[in-house]
Design a protein around this motif. Structure first.
Motif, short mmCIF file in Angstrom:
data_model
loop_
_atom_site.label_atom_id
_atom_site.label_comp_id
_atom_site.label_asym_id
_atom_site.label_seq_id
_atom_site.Cartn_x
_atom_site.Cartn_y
_atom_site.Cartn_z
N GLU A 1 40.31 39.34 45.03
CA GLU A 1 40.69 40.39 44.08
C GLU A 1 40.20 40.09 42.67
O GLU A 1 40.38 40.90 41.77
CB GLU A 1 42.22 40.52 44.04
N LEU A 2 39.59 38.92 42.48
CA LEU A 2 39.19 38.49 41.15
C LEU A 2 37.70 38.25 41.05
O LEU A 2 37.04 37.96 42.05
CB LEU A 2 39.92 37.20 40.78
N GLN A 3 37.17 38.34 39.84
CA GLN A 3 35.78 38.01 39.55
C GLN A 3 35.80 36.70 38.76
O GLN A 3 36.55 36.57 37.81
CB GLN A 3 35.13 39.09 38.69
N GLN A 4 34.97 35.74 39.16
CA GLN A 4 34.92 34.48 38.45
C GLN A 4 33.81 34.52 37.42
O GLN A 4 32.75 35.12 37.63
CB GLN A 4 34.68 33.32 39.41
N CYS A 5 34.05 33.87 36.28
CA CYS A 5 33.04 33.77 35.24
C CYS A 5 31.77 33.17 35.84
O CYS A 5 31.84 32.26 36.67
CB CYS A 5 33.57 32.90 34.09
N ALA A 6 30.62 33.64 35.41
CA ALA A 6 29.35 33.18 35.96
C ALA A 6 28.88 31.86 35.36
O ALA A 6 27.93 31.26 35.87
CB ALA A 6 28.28 34.25 35.76
N ALA A 7 29.51 31.40 34.27
CA ALA A 7 29.11 30.13 33.68
C ALA A 7 29.40 29.00 34.67
O ALA A 7 30.46 28.97 35.31
CB ALA A 7 29.85 29.89 32.38
#
Length: 80
Positions: free
Chosen positions: A53-59
């Motif tokens: 359900e979440l998007q993780q930071c791409a860094a």
């Protein structure tokens, strides 16, 4: 102590629960209780959610996760 799970959070050694101690070997992987339970907190609204359900930071070394709506809201300009 740093979590090797998706959250990538850091913990004071005194704050790590006794039922999930970090390994004695610093090269060994360790996951916090939240990553073991596969529950994560949105950095925007602070509500718990499942990983899908979440998007993780791409860094690369960032573990911040966001609901898509919270991420979109954070990109809106502030009113002048």
């Amino acid at each position: 102590v740093c979590c090797d799970g998706p959250c990538r959070r850091s913990f004071h050694i005194e704050c790590v629960p006794l039922n999930n101690p970090p390994p004695h070997d610093e090269r060994a992987k360790w996951r916090c209780a939240d990553c073991l339970a596969r529950r994560y907190r949105c950095f925007g609204c602070k509500e718990w959610a499942a990983r899908d359900e979440l998007q993780q930071c791409a860094a690369r070394h960032c573990g911040k996760m966001f609901h898509p709506a919270c991420l979109l809201a954070s990109l809106q300009p502030f009113p002048k």
